[in-house]
Design a protein around this motif. Structure first.
Motif, PDB file in Angstrom:
ATOM      1  N   GLU A 160      21.402  -0.099 -32.064  1.00  0.00           N
ATOM      2  CA  GLU A 160      22.169  -0.921 -31.140  1.00  0.00           C
ATOM      3  C   GLU A 160      23.570  -0.348 -30.928  1.00  0.00           C
ATOM      4  N   ALA A 161      24.124   0.209 -32.003  1.00  0.00           N
ATOM      5  CA  ALA A 161      25.477   0.766 -31.910  1.00  0.00           C
ATOM      6  C   ALA A 161      25.474   2.189 -31.357  1.00  0.00           C
ATOM      7  N   PHE A 162      24.464   2.979 -31.744  1.00  0.00           N
ATOM      8  CA  PHE A 162      24.435   4.401 -31.363  1.00  0.00           C
ATOM      9  C   PHE A 162      23.014   4.785 -30.984  1.00  0.00           C
ATOM     10  N   VAL A 182      28.430  -0.447 -39.657  1.00  0.00           N
ATOM     11  CA  VAL A 182      28.539  -0.285 -38.208  1.00  0.00           C
ATOM     12  C   VAL A 182      28.671  -1.662 -37.559  1.00  0.00           C
ATOM     13  N   PHE A 183      29.257  -1.654 -36.378  1.00  0.00           N
ATOM     14  CA  PHE A 183      29.374  -2.886 -35.583  1.00  0.00           C
ATOM     15  C   PHE A 183      29.562  -2.480 -34.127  1.00  0.00           C
ATOM     16  N   SER A 184      28.926  -3.187 -33.237  1.00  0.00           N
ATOM     17  CA  SER A 184      29.073  -2.889 -31.808  1.00  0.00           C
ATOM     18  C   SER A 184      29.243  -4.190 -31.034  1.00  0.00           C
ATOM     19  N   GLU A 185      30.087  -4.112 -30.009  1.00  0.00           N
ATOM     20  CA  GLU A 185      30.329  -5.253 -29.130  1.00  0.00           C
ATOM     21  C   GLU A 185      30.751  -4.715 -27.774  1.00  0.00           C
ATOM     22  N   GLY A 186      29.910  -4.930 -26.797  1.00  0.00           N
ATOM     23  CA  GLY A 186      30.205  -4.413 -25.466  1.00  0.00           C
ATOM     24  C   GLY A 186      30.193  -2.901 -25.444  1.00  0.00           C
ATOM     25  N   ASP A 187      31.267  -2.326 -24.911  1.00  0.00           N
ATOM     26  CA  ASP A 187      31.373  -0.867 -24.817  1.00  0.00           C
ATOM     27  C   ASP A 187      31.971  -0.233 -26.074  1.00  0.00           C
ATOM     28  N   VAL A 188      32.276  -1.047 -27.072  1.00  0.00           N
ATOM     29  CA  VAL A 188      32.943  -0.550 -28.283  1.00  0.00           C
ATOM     30  C   VAL A 188      31.990  -0.591 -29.482  1.00  0.00           C
TER      31      VAL A 188
END
Length: 387
Positions: A160-162, A182-188
């Protein structure tokens, strides 16, 4: 001493009588004539003897010899029967000594066997206790492993992040002090590679603290600057150990590689605590150095703050985050450390491979370097992320 007394009679000239004698069995010749009327034989040996005596007058006319036969028996300690009895007595004493010794040895053996049996029983009981305790400990460690694996990002979280990535993660023990986040939110998207003090259970507990701090600072507080995140982590770990700081003689903390990728702006922000970041961009390896500071419960000796580094993403770019476990691993033909130089050489040699192929090659390279005879000395972790 044996003495013989004798007297000769001569009416005309009594004082002219002389005597000759021989003790057959002891002497071989007659003794010269003398007027002595006794003879003494001291210390005669055992045997048969005959004492012969002649009385002679002054005209050298001698009487018929008189004789006395006698026997001197040997003392009992010189008799054959004495030696036989002595030999038999020695045999009896020897036999008795052997039997007594044998009985004593058998008794000692019995006592020893009882002692060994008792000690074996005690050891068996202690072994069962230790095995029971070890079982509980291993169950606890396995449970801790399950918790740690549950806390680590899943493959779904990573995807999901990469889109393209690999994780080379190998704890020294069942649980480890190295962890990735890891953590992802939107474009970051965020990624961190963290090396906690120690390994095993102690390191695993530190990793739980580190994971919780990252969640609080980035997800809850929404701090978006990696350098500020590290500063907050440093404050957080000091607070976590504040009440028990005196109990820790060594510096408890962690080294961190933290990146924030903004896919929309095509930039990656990096801050490091004692760890660098490697970026392979269009075949060129770039090394960004972190600060010479650790996230630590101890007060920093230098008045220095964590710095943020920004890198613009261009073309084919892959970021590599790793702990010092792979760098410090001994191996190779001379038993030396792998060192940062070999990490750079590996990344340069495999830059044309896909992320998956690079992961396979990294596993092979590490295993070949360590070999079968050298022990893994620390937790090992390396993340490859295509930006």
């Amino acid at each position: 001493s044996l003495q013989f007394y004798f007297r000769g009679i001569h009416h005309r000239h009594p004082k002219g009588v002389e005597f000759k004698w021989i003790l057959e069995g002891y002497e071989t010749t007659w003794n010269p004539a003398t007027d002595a009327e006794y003879v003494s034989y001291p210390n005669l040996p055992p045997g048969d003897f005959t004492f012969r005596l002649l009385a002679c007058n002054d005209s050298d006319v001698c009487s018929e010899p008189v004789e006395f036969k006698f026997e001197i028996t040997p003392p009992i300690w010189q008799t054959v029967w004495f030696y036989v009895a002595l030999g038999m007595g020695l045999m009896v004493i020897t036999y008795a000594y052997i039997k007594i010794r044998e009985r004593r040895l058998l008794e000692e053996k019995r006592i020893l066997e009882e002692t060994v049996t008792e000690r074996t029983k005690e050891l068996r009981e202690q072994k069962e206790i230790v095995e029971g305790q070890n079982k509980h400990i291993m169950e606890g460690i396995d449970y801790a492993k399950n918790i740690q694996m549950a806390v680590l990002p899943s493959e779904e979280d990573m995807k999901e992040a990469f889109d393209d990535h690999f994780v080379f993660y190998r704890p020294k023990d069942t649980v480890g002090g190295d962890f990735y986040w890891v953590f992802s939110e939107g474009d970051v998207s965020w990624a961190a590679a963290v090396d906690c003090t120690g390994h095993g259970v102690a390191g695993a507990f530190m990793s739980m603290i580190g994971t919780d701090l990252l969640n609080q600072i980035i997800i809850e507080k929404k701090i978006d600057n990696p350098a500020e995140v590290l500063a907050e982590m440093d404050k957080g770990i000091k607070l976590a150990f504040a009440q028990s700081a005196k109990e820790f003689e060594s510096d408890q903390g962690m080294d961190v590689v933290l990146i924030r990728i903004d896919c929309k702006k095509k930039v990656v922000d990096f801050a490091g605590a004692q760890r660098p970041l490697f970026i392979m961009q269009d075949g060129e390896l770039i090394q960004l150095e972190g600060n010479k500071l650790s996230i630590s419960c101890a007060e920093q000796r230098r008045n220095e703050e964590f710095e943020n580094h920004r890198h613009h993403i261009k073309g084919n770019t892959v970021a590599y985050l790793f702990s010092d476990g792979i760098v410090d691993q001994f191996g190779g033909p001379k038993g030396k450390k792998f060192m940062v130089r070999r990490v750079r050489e590996f990344l340069d040699e495999t830059k044309q491979l896909s992320i998956f192929e690079q992961s396979v090659q990294l596993t092979k390279t590490f295993d070949d370097w360590k070999g079968e005879d050298i022990e893994q000395i620390d937790d090992v972790m390396l993340l490859g992320i295509r930006l």
